[in-house]
Enzyme design. Structure first.
Site, PDB file in Angstrom:
ATOM      1  N   ALA A  61       0.852  -1.194   0.000  1.00 27.18           N
ATOM      2  CA  ALA A  61       0.000   0.000   0.000  1.00 27.18           C
ATOM      3  C   ALA A  61       0.885   1.239   0.000  1.00 27.18           C
ATOM      4  O   ALA A  61       2.019   1.199   0.468  1.00 27.18           O
ATOM      5  CB  ALA A  61      -0.887  -0.020   1.230  1.00 27.18           C
ATOM      6  N   GLY A 100       0.635  -5.163   0.908  1.00 25.61           N
ATOM      7  CA  GLY A 100      -0.420  -5.265  -0.110  1.00 25.61           C
ATOM      8  C   GLY A 100       0.079  -5.941  -1.368  1.00 25.61           C
ATOM      9  O   GLY A 100      -0.701  -6.564  -2.107  1.00 25.61           O
ATOM     10  N   GLU A 103      -0.297  -9.503  -0.698  1.00 25.03           N
ATOM     11  CA  GLU A 103      -1.738  -9.810  -0.649  1.00 25.03           C
ATOM     12  C   GLU A 103      -2.316  -9.883  -2.060  1.00 25.03           C
ATOM     13  O   GLU A 103      -3.148 -10.742  -2.368  1.00 25.03           O
ATOM     14  CB  GLU A 103      -2.473  -8.757   0.179  1.00 25.03           C
ATOM     15  CG  GLU A 103      -2.104  -8.833   1.661  1.00 25.03           C
ATOM     16  CD  GLU A 103      -2.762  -7.748   2.470  1.00 25.03           C
ATOM     17  OE1 GLU A 103      -2.410  -6.569   2.254  1.00 25.03           O
ATOM     18  OE2 GLU A 103      -3.631  -8.052   3.299  1.00 25.03           O
ATOM     19  N   GLU A 123       3.150  -5.107   7.652  1.00 24.79           N
ATOM     20  CA  GLU A 123       2.214  -4.085   8.171  1.00 24.79           C
ATOM     21  C   GLU A 123       2.335  -3.878   9.669  1.00 24.79           C
ATOM     22  O   GLU A 123       2.167  -2.766  10.168  1.00 24.79           O
ATOM     23  CB  GLU A 123       0.771  -4.467   7.831  1.00 24.79           C
ATOM     24  CG  GLU A 123       0.375  -4.221   6.388  1.00 24.79           C
ATOM     25  CD  GLU A 123       0.750  -5.361   5.454  1.00 24.79           C
ATOM     26  OE1 GLU A 123       1.546  -6.238   5.855  1.00 24.79           O
ATOM     27  OE2 GLU A 123       0.246  -5.374   4.324  1.00 24.79           O
TER      28      GLU A 123
HETATM   29  N1  COA Z   1       4.517   3.473   0.190  1.00 21.43           N
HETATM   30  C1  COA Z   1       5.026   4.679  -0.102  1.00 21.43           C
HETATM   31  N2  COA Z   1       6.333   4.912  -0.283  1.00 21.43           N
HETATM   32  C2  COA Z   1       7.152   3.869  -0.135  1.00 21.43           C
HETATM   33  C3  COA Z   1       6.703   2.583   0.177  1.00 21.43           C
HETATM   34  C4  COA Z   1       5.309   2.407   0.346  1.00 21.43           C
HETATM   35  N3  COA Z   1       4.792   1.225   0.629  1.00 21.43           N
HETATM   36  N4  COA Z   1       7.763   1.760   0.252  1.00 21.43           N
HETATM   37  C5  COA Z   1       8.842   2.492  -0.013  1.00 21.43           C
HETATM   38  N5  COA Z   1       8.483   3.768  -0.237  1.00 21.43           N
HETATM   39  C6  COA Z   1       9.363   4.876  -0.609  1.00 21.43           C
HETATM   40  C7  COA Z   1      10.332   5.248   0.510  1.00 21.43           C
HETATM   41  O1  COA Z   1       9.749   6.184   1.377  1.00 21.43           O
HETATM   42  C8  COA Z   1      11.487   5.824  -0.264  1.00 21.43           C
HETATM   43  O2  COA Z   1      11.116   7.120  -0.623  1.00 21.43           O
HETATM   44  P1  COA Z   1      12.212   8.285  -0.742  1.00 21.43           P
HETATM   45  O3  COA Z   1      13.173   7.840  -1.811  1.00 21.43           O
HETATM   46  O4  COA Z   1      11.433   9.500  -1.067  1.00 21.43           O
HETATM   47  O5  COA Z   1      12.867   8.344   0.616  1.00 21.43           O
HETATM   48  C9  COA Z   1      11.518   4.998  -1.535  1.00 21.43           C
HETATM   49  O6  COA Z   1      10.217   4.406  -1.637  1.00 21.43           O
HETATM   50  C10 COA Z   1      12.543   3.894  -1.555  1.00 21.43           C
HETATM   51  O7  COA Z   1      12.389   3.119  -0.371  1.00 21.43           O
HETATM   52  P2  COA Z   1      13.634   2.572   0.447  1.00 21.43           P
HETATM   53  O8  COA Z   1      13.095   1.907   1.647  1.00 21.43           O
HETATM   54  O9  COA Z   1      14.617   3.667   0.630  1.00 21.43           O
HETATM   55  O10 COA Z   1      14.211   1.521  -0.597  1.00 21.43           O
HETATM   56  P3  COA Z   1      14.789   0.080  -0.377  1.00 21.43           P
HETATM   57  O11 COA Z   1      15.113  -0.413  -1.722  1.00 21.43           O
HETATM   58  O12 COA Z   1      15.829   0.117   0.677  1.00 21.43           O
HETATM   59  O13 COA Z   1      13.574  -0.785   0.216  1.00 21.43           O
HETATM   60  C11 COA Z   1      11.369  -1.718   0.363  1.00 21.43           C
HETATM   61  C12 COA Z   1      12.439  -1.084  -0.542  1.00 21.43           C
HETATM   62  C13 COA Z   1      10.109  -1.898  -0.440  1.00 21.43           C
HETATM   63  C14 COA Z   1      11.876  -3.049   0.917  1.00 21.43           C
HETATM   64  C15 COA Z   1      11.116  -0.794   1.573  1.00 21.43           C
HETATM   65  O14 COA Z   1      10.880   0.517   1.089  1.00 21.43           O
HETATM   66  C16 COA Z   1       9.941  -1.159   2.424  1.00 21.43           C
HETATM   67  O15 COA Z   1      10.071  -1.993   3.289  1.00 21.43           O
HETATM   68  N6  COA Z   1       8.796  -0.508   2.184  1.00 21.43           N
HETATM   69  C17 COA Z   1       7.635  -0.672   3.023  1.00 21.43           C
HETATM   70  C18 COA Z   1       6.918  -1.928   2.704  1.00 21.43           C
HETATM   71  C19 COA Z   1       5.691  -2.001   3.547  1.00 21.43           C
HETATM   72  O16 COA Z   1       5.717  -1.909   4.747  1.00 21.43           O
HETATM   73  N7  COA Z   1       4.568  -2.194   2.876  1.00 21.43           N
HETATM   74  C20 COA Z   1       3.317  -2.339   3.538  1.00 21.43           C
HETATM   75  C21 COA Z   1       2.591  -1.076   3.509  1.00 21.43           C
HETATM   76  S1  COA Z   1       1.138  -1.259   4.509  1.00 21.43           S
END
Ligand code: COA
Ligand code: ADP
Length: 719
Positions: A61, A100, A103, A123
């Site tokens: 999400a 998501g 999911e 989450e």
């Molecule tokens: N929604 C919005 N923005 C997101 C996002 C999400 N689910 N996941 C990552 N981003 C953004 C980060 O804020 C970052 O933004 P920025 O460049 O402006 O700082 C950018 O994407 C890159 O993320 P980053 O974490 O720096 O990259 P990474 O390659 O180290 O890791 C992920 C990638 C996907 C593993 C990590 O971002 C992550 O764990 N995201 C959250 C996943 C999550 O919890 N999803 C469930 C949502 S309910």
């Protein structure tokens, strides 16, 4: 958005497009709904593959949408429509399928993952639960115990583990989309009845009640007051005990209680704060993040005590060659063994073969001559450190970065001992350095942007959360700790016990209260510093040590304990007693209670009843007040820096967002009012005097934490 193309004649390929992680924003959800509909109604399309652009399937999400008014199609019906499709839908998982994203993949009929992909339902770490059917589908697919583990911890799993658990059907080493298209062609036209996870019965373990009771106990123990892990267990229980439709309703209800909670807001703030601290700039306007770090291939560590050993391990694990220098022959031998053992254990834990030995040892400082960067970790003694910096400046090749692991000493003073002060920076690790995630990168007044950028980059490579901070006594973390500990001592004088203070702080969510922490790290450390500062009255125990220094209230309690050899765990006695020196189980000590009573009597102090609220207000608000002073002084750029330091280095409960975020949640006006109240009651305690920035923020209507930087900027420009 999402784009649909037809490939291999009959496969509809839907590509999620929302850089950088293809988060499921309103536009992406709309795109998926439209393209799936089109593919399903196109008679030429026999099967569908969903993939993500730029090497990642989907990061879940869009967290930025939380807290705003949701628009666009909701996830649950979108995933249902995919699952109900009459044509096979295959998820091609490259990079990651998280939250998501996973999911969505669970709504597909098949899942193919690249061997390097990571999957998970994180989450819970954002204060939520997987509410697009994740809590109902995953247990149906992989069983209750494994689903409970993944959903309550939020941990990411490798493709190999996902295959073993049955989360994915196939793992490929090749281009994921190609493998998925090939697979989609092979399953076109096949019946899908057995592929819709929501229709599976949830496996019901025979000892269901016992299983959930144990799971609940475990999460309550680890959660330290966080509510999301508890809700996750309840949602999985619904999957195991209710029909799918009712389970989904329960999932929705539980999510509703979490979604608007302060904890979810705090955890989501932490997610973005953690990323914001790596884009750092200083109030002076200097920006380090635009400076290019220099690569570091070979590093040296000087001094192999506890810190030096941990740093050596962390550097070697990051793939660097390390030269480890220690002058004491015996220490060197011990360090060699300890470092090798730590590296071996680390490799085992990460499931990798121990790499070729990248660490070389020497008792001669000349060995650092050809390294790119040195981290000094000798005794915390300014004269010794000055000498080491003078030596490094002469021995190292030109351009070598010189870093100090001091936890409080003046970085500028050390820099002044060298020929190139612009190459000097603090790298303040936390013990044990190969485990703790926090790194304070301390820039001195002359450190060049490239030096800071290099230290920040190296920290990242070592898997640390690096925060750039300014140079002052104790930097950010330890400077704020001082008023916090001081208040705890005063509370003892006024009638509290270590047990009461610790219980209040542990119930708040700290893993350890201030006194258990002090016993663990050793009372003698602070005592040595206070002696160095001339604060300790010699022979205090025999007489009546004064309770003020230079007009400020001072508690000699810690000094008195040290004079009796009560250094904490290492001596088996401190604020608590231990079965034997080194034992970790703290037990109440009647001796300490009578000592406190005698102390109060000697000083004419009358013990009063102190409640948890006073403990929290005095300890935490004094710490927060110092945080505002740090912002005022420009030692930290913004509240996020302070909060990340406290969450990653000092055990501040993440679901409370860090001290500055917490102050905002409590209400800045309330924090100010309580500080004023306590300062009036204790006028000889400067730390309780509310600082100007706090007053300014309250006068400005207490803006939310993400707007403080503007106020701070204005504050600085008016100074
Ligand atoms: N929604 C919005 N923005 C997101 C996002 C999400 N689910 N996941 C990552 N981003 C953004 C980060 O804020 C970052 O933004 P920025 O460049 O402006 O700082 C950018 O994407 C890159 O993320 P980053 O974490 O720096 O990259 P990474 O390659 O180290 O890791 C992920 C990638 C996907 C593993 C990590 O971002 C992550 O764990 N995201 C959250 C996943 C999550 O919890 N999803 C469930 C949502 S309910
Ligand atoms: P920690 O706080 O990391 O446990 P200590 O202060 O106990 O560290 O240890 C510092 C280490 O630095 C000791 O092993 C000491 O022998 C070593 N040391 C002191 N001076 C030098 C020096 N000039 N060169 C290399 N090592 C030194």
């Amino acid at each position: 958005m999402a784009q649909c193309t037809r490939v291999s004649g009959s496969v509809g390929l839907i590509t999620l497009q929302n850089p950088p992680v293809n988060a499921l924003s309103a536009a992406v959800r709309q795109g998926i709904v439209d393209t799936v509909k089109r593919a399903l109604s196109d008679p030429k399309v026999k099967s569908v593959v969903i993939c993500g652009q730029d090497g990642i399937f989907c990061g879940g999400a869009d967290i930025k949408e939380f807290g705003t008014k949701m628009s666009g199609p909701p996830l649950v019906p979108m995933i249902h429509a995919i699952e109900a499709a009459s044509k096979p839908v295959v998820a091609a998982i490259e990079g990651g399928a998280l939250g998501g994203g996973l999911e969505l993949a669970l709504g597909c009929h098949y899942r193919i993952a690249h061997s390097k992909a990571r999957l998970g339902l994180p989450e819970v770490s954002l204060g939520l639960l997987p509410a697009a059917g994740g809590t109902q589908r995953l247990p149906r697919l992989i069983g209750v115990p494994a689903a409970l583990d993944l959903i309550t911890t939020g941990r990411h799993i490798t493709a190999a583990e996902a295959l073993q658990l049955g989360v994915v059907d196939q793992v490929t080493e090749h281009r994921t989309v190609d493998a998925a298209v090939k697979f989609a062609l092979s399953v076109a036209g096949k019946p899908l009845d057995g592929r819709r996870i929501s229709t599976y019965p949830c496996p019901r373990p025979s000892d269901l009640d016992a299983l959930f009771e144990a799971a609940m106990q475990k999460v309550r123990q680890n959660a330290r007051g966080a509510i999301a892990p508890v809700a996750c267990v309840q949602a999985v229980r619904a999957a195991a005990t209710l029909p799918y439709i009712q389970g989904m309703e329960r999932e929705k209800e539980l999510m509703a209680t979490l979604f608007t909670s302060g904890q979810a807001r705090a955890l989501q703030y932490c997610f973005f704060a953690q990323r914001a601290v790596s884009k750092w700039s200083m109030p002076s306007g200097a920006r380090w993040d635009t400076s290019k770090p220099r690569p570091v291939h070979k590093a040296a560590v000087i001094g192999l005590g506890t810190m030096g050993r941990g740093i050596t391990v962390a550097l070697a694990q990051a793939g660097l060659s390390v030269v480890a220098v220690e002058t004491q022959e015996k220490q060197l031998m011990e360090a060699k063994q300890a470092v090798s053992a730590m590296l071996e254990r680390g490799a085992k834990r990460r499931g990798v073969a121990p790499g070729p030995d990248k660490v070389s040892y020497s008792h001669n400082i000349q060995a650092v001559a050809d390294v790119d960067l040195v981290i000094e970790a000798v005794f915390e003694d300014m004269d010794l450190k000055k000498k080491v910096f003078q030596q490094m400046s002469v021995i190292c090749k030109p351009g070598t970065f010189l870093c100090t692991n001091t936890s409080a000493l003046d970085v500028d003073h050390l820099a002044s001992q060298t020929r190139n002060p612009e190459l000097v920076v603090g790298m303040h690790f936390f013990a044990p350095a190969h485990v703790m995630k926090l790194l304070e990168v301390v820039h001195g007044s002359q450190s060049s942007p490239q030096t800071v950028a290099t230290a920040m980059q190296l920290g990242k490579k070592m898997g640390k959360v690096s925060v750039a901070v300014g140079n002052c006594r104790g930097f950010v973390g330890n400077r704020m700790l001082k008023p916090y500990v001081e208040q705890a001592f005063f509370l003892l004088e006024e009638g509290a016990t270590p047990e009461l203070v610790d219980r209040a702080l542990e119930e708040f969510g700290f893993p350890m209260g201030v006194f258990r922490m002090s016993d663990l790290s050793g009372l003698d450390v602070g005592w040595r510093v206070r002696r160095g500062d001339g604060l300790v009255e010699p022979g205090a125990a025999s007489g009546q040590p004064a309770r003020s220094r230079g007009g400020r209230r001072y508690s000699p309690l810690g000094d008195l304990l040290c004079e009796q050899g009560r250094f904490g765990q290492k001596t088996g006695r401190g604020w608590y007693q231990y079965d034997k020196p080194g034992s970790r189980i703290a037990r109440s000590d009647p001796w300490l209670h009578s000592f406190l009573e005698e102390y109060r009597a000697r000083h004419g102090l009358v013990a009063r009843r102190i409640d948890h609220q006073e403990v929290l207000e005095r300890c935490l608000y004094a710490l927060i007040n110092e945080g505002f002073r740090i912002l005022e002084d420009g030692i930290a750029t913004g509240p996020e820096d302070i909060d990340i330091i406290y969450v990653f280095g000092y055990g501040w409960p993440r679901h409370r967002g860090g001290p500055m975020f917490y102050a905002g949640m409590v209400g800045l006006a309330k924090v100010l009012e309580r500080l004023e109240h306590y300062h009036q009651a204790h006028p000889d305690v400067p730390y309780l005097q509310p600082c100007s920035l706090l007053r300014r923020l309250v006068a400005g209507g207490s803006p939310p934490v993400h707007r403080w930087r503007e106020v701070i900027k204005k504050f600085h420009s008016q100074l």
